[in-house]
Design an enzyme around this catalytic site. Structure first.
Site, short mmCIF file in Angstrom:
data_model
loop_
_atom_site.label_atom_id
_atom_site.label_comp_id
_atom_site.label_asym_id
_atom_site.label_seq_id
_atom_site.Cartn_x
_atom_site.Cartn_y
_atom_site.Cartn_z
CB CYS A 75 -0.97 -0.06 1.24
SG CYS A 75 -1.92 1.46 1.65
CB CYS A 81 -2.68 4.90 6.58
SG CYS A 81 -4.11 4.22 7.16
CB CYS A 84 -1.98 -1.60 7.86
SG CYS A 84 -3.45 -2.26 6.90
CB CYS A 189 -8.57 1.20 2.07
SG CYS A 189 -7.94 0.28 3.75
CE1 TYR A 342 -19.08 -8.81 28.17
CE2 TYR A 342 -18.79 -11.30 28.23
CZ TYR A 342 -18.78 -9.74 28.85
OH TYR A 342 -18.27 -9.87 30.08
CD GLU A 363 -24.57 -6.93 22.56
OE1 GLU A 363 -23.69 -7.63 22.32
OE2 GLU A 363 -24.47 -5.64 22.74
CG ASP A 411 -16.90 -12.72 20.81
OD1 ASP A 411 -15.77 -12.13 21.13
OD2 ASP A 411 -17.46 -12.56 19.83
CB CYS A 438 -10.99 -8.94 19.98
SG CYS A 438 -11.83 -7.80 21.17
N1 SAH Z 1 -20.36 -12.39 19.55
C1 SAH Z 1 -20.79 -11.20 18.73
C2 SAH Z 1 -20.44 -9.81 19.41
C3 SAH Z 1 -18.77 -9.69 19.80
S1 SAH Z 1 -18.56 -8.13 20.35
C4 SAH Z 1 -20.27 -11.43 17.37
O1 SAH Z 1 -19.43 -12.18 17.08
O2 SAH Z 1 -20.68 -10.68 16.47
C5 SAH Z 1 -18.74 -8.06 22.11
C6 SAH Z 1 -20.00 -7.58 22.10
O3 SAH Z 1 -20.31 -7.37 23.50
C7 SAH Z 1 -20.62 -6.00 21.62
O4 SAH Z 1 -22.01 -6.51 20.71
C8 SAH Z 1 -21.00 -5.37 22.78
O5 SAH Z 1 -22.26 -4.48 22.43
C9 SAH Z 1 -21.33 -6.34 23.82
N2 SAH Z 1 -21.07 -6.03 25.32
C10 SAH Z 1 -20.32 -5.03 25.66
N3 SAH Z 1 -20.21 -4.92 27.14
C11 SAH Z 1 -21.30 -5.90 27.54
C12 SAH Z 1 -21.87 -6.61 28.60
N4 SAH Z 1 -21.37 -5.96 29.80
N5 SAH Z 1 -22.83 -7.35 28.73
C13 SAH Z 1 -23.33 -7.85 27.70
N6 SAH Z 1 -22.69 -7.48 26.42
C14 SAH Z 1 -21.92 -6.49 26.51
#
Ligand code: SAH
Length: 484
Positions: A75, A81, A84, A189, A342, A363, A411, A438
């Protein structure tokens, strides 16, 4: 320890590692210097920029010995930037570094034991051998993988042409220059789906033609703040979101008409109003200007409705890899009760529901929960239900109501799981916990808590969701010791 370098010194530095932000970690006379753009195994001549007590920063002046993993960044704007960080490292080098970074975090922060040679493992492994951290699952084609682009809009003043007085202001949109809030115009991009590049380019030229003003962060004036585009890789459907500093968009009908003419794949044009002086992109008010409130996409033949504000993984090909691994780790036979904490718009939940008895998703964003319910119905999945709220509050209540999970999938966002949630997991003692993360450092911290509470981390699979960036996703399997 005395500091062996001072500002503006030129020194020879051996690079021994990469920080989690992708800077080279160098040693000069035993002193640590962080050097942007340098890779492990390299020797560079560098100029010291800043010195603190135990470390400093330096700028690479000359590459004396290059790493065999060094490649030319494809790139043209890579250096300016901040998007990346690793394009100068070969893709296989990136995958190796990502796995090692997970291992380092598990060992240093989690105080966990990682198994040595992965190749000698035959699947069956025991506690003494430590956690198996698999090689990172990479992409065959690690470019143009992102389904979502969000660009800040601003202006530049072009150099005045001969004879005219001052330069003319022009609307631009692109990215913030590395470590600043100066916007640099961008046409392409290389990690974006090409539709996203094309749509953003057209939206910018329409804005220029219609004389729309760009938002100015300093004065708080001007209309257009950000343009966001999301495209469904399987369906091809696209959504355009105009984030504006104010309600009224002049000539909005012409704007819509032009976008639709140029891109029949655009199914939804949305406005989000954000009048606050903040770095946060979205404001509270979202309305559909034209078309549908959602676009659709598919992951592994499950259809998802995605609205402007919902979280949806940005790399759909690798998301399928990640979710399949999560389902595999859940070890489902068809009868299990699973909690998906989540859960966003219910993506992992619906993957799980195909193999489980019953799935409960939780969520915090209510709009995402609305999408999750809609997505279950859309796919005729009747064994998944969803509730809006904080996982650490809702799940303890489910426990009181008598829900007994066999598996809990988490997650969480970068900051990791809430302590109260980890305590609840330890109280509920599901046979398996599948942790999708992540952020390797909060993952390692949370795994330590679960290990101390009686779980064993069996294996970890890093998945490269964000090629050429320093971001690392991984999925882990934990088993409660009482079940082994
Ligand atoms: N599993 C989903 C989202 C993961 S991202 C996927 O793979 O698409 C993490 C998510 O956690 C987000 O949607 C965010 O809004 C949510 N989140 C953040 N804090 C939270 C909490 N205390 N309780 C429940 N959800 C929450």
């Amino acid at each position: 320890m005395s500091v062996p370098v001072t500002k503006n010194d030129e020194v020879m530095v051996d690079i021994v590692g990469l920080t989690h932000e992708g800077e080279g970690v160098g040693r000069a006379d035993g002193f640590t210097l962080f050097i942007q753009g340098a890779l492990p195994g390299e020797r560079v001549r560098a100029k010291v920029l800043k010195v603190k007590k135990t470390y400093g920063y330096a700028k690479m002046m000359e590459l004396v010995v290059a790493s065999p993993d060094r490649v030319e960044a494809p790139c043209g704007i890579f250096k300016q930037c901040g998007g990346c960080q690793l394009q100068h490292l070969s893709y296989s080098g990136q995958l190796g570094w990502k796995r090692q970074h997970v291992v380092d975090n598990l060992e240093r922060i989690g105080k966990l034991r990682v198994a040595g040679a992965v190749d000698s493992m035959d699947g069956e492994q025991n506690e003494e051998q430590g956690i198996v951290v698999h090689p990172t699952i990479g992409m065959d084609e690690p470019w143009r993988y992102r389904n979502k682009a969000s660009v800040p809009i601003g202006t530049v003043v072009d150099a005045p042409s001969a004879g005219s007085g001052s330069g003319k202001e022009r609307l631009i949109g692109g990215f913030y220059a590395h470590g600043s809030h100066r916007i640099i115009d961008m046409e392409a991009c290389l990690i974006q789906h090409s539709d996203n590049d094309d749509i953003i380019g057209t939206v910018k030229s329409i804005a220029r033609e219609l004389g729309v003003s760009a938002y100015n962060e300093e004065t708080g004036r001007g209309l257009l703040r950000h343009v966001m585009v999301r495209v469904g890789f399987v369906t091809g459907e696209a959504m355009v979101v105009l984030i504006t500093n104010g309600q009224r968009i002049p000539q909005v009908e012409r704007w819509i008409e032009r976008i639709r003419e140029a891109f029949p794949s655009v199914k939804s044009i949305v406005q989000n109003v954000n009048t606050r002086k903040t770095n946060v992109i979205f404001g509270d008010e979202t309305r559909v200007l034209w078309g549908s409130e959602v676009i659709y996409d598919e992951l592994d033949e499950i259809r998802f409705a995605i609205s402007a504000r919902s979280f949806y993984q940005v790399n759909p090909l690798q998301t399928v890899e990640l979710y399949r691994k999560a389902v595999e780790y859940a070890g489902l036979t068809g009868s299990e009760t699973v909690i998906d904490a989540y859960c966003g718009i219910g993506t992992i939940s619906l993957f799980l529901a195909r193999r489980a008895g019953r799935v409960y998703g939780v969520e915090i964003v209510p709009e995402a929960i609305e999408d999750a319910g809609r997505n279950a119905a859309l796919n005729g999945i009747g064994n998944a239900s969803f509730e809006a709220g904080a996982a650490e509050i809702v799940i303890p209540r489910w426990r009181k109501e008598g829900i007994v999970p066999d598996v809990i999938v988490v997650d969480p966002p970068r900051k990791g799981c809430d302590e109260a949630l980890l305590e609840t997991i330890l109280a509920m003692k599901p046979e398996r916990v599948v942790y999708v993360s992540c952020n390797p450092s909060t993952l390692a911290r949370d795994l330590r808590v679960l290990e101390d509470g009686g779980y064993r981390t069996v294996e970890v699979q890093p998945v490269d969701m964000f090629p050429h960036t320093v971001h690392i996703e991984s999925v882990c399997l934990l088993i409660y010791k009482g079940f082994e």
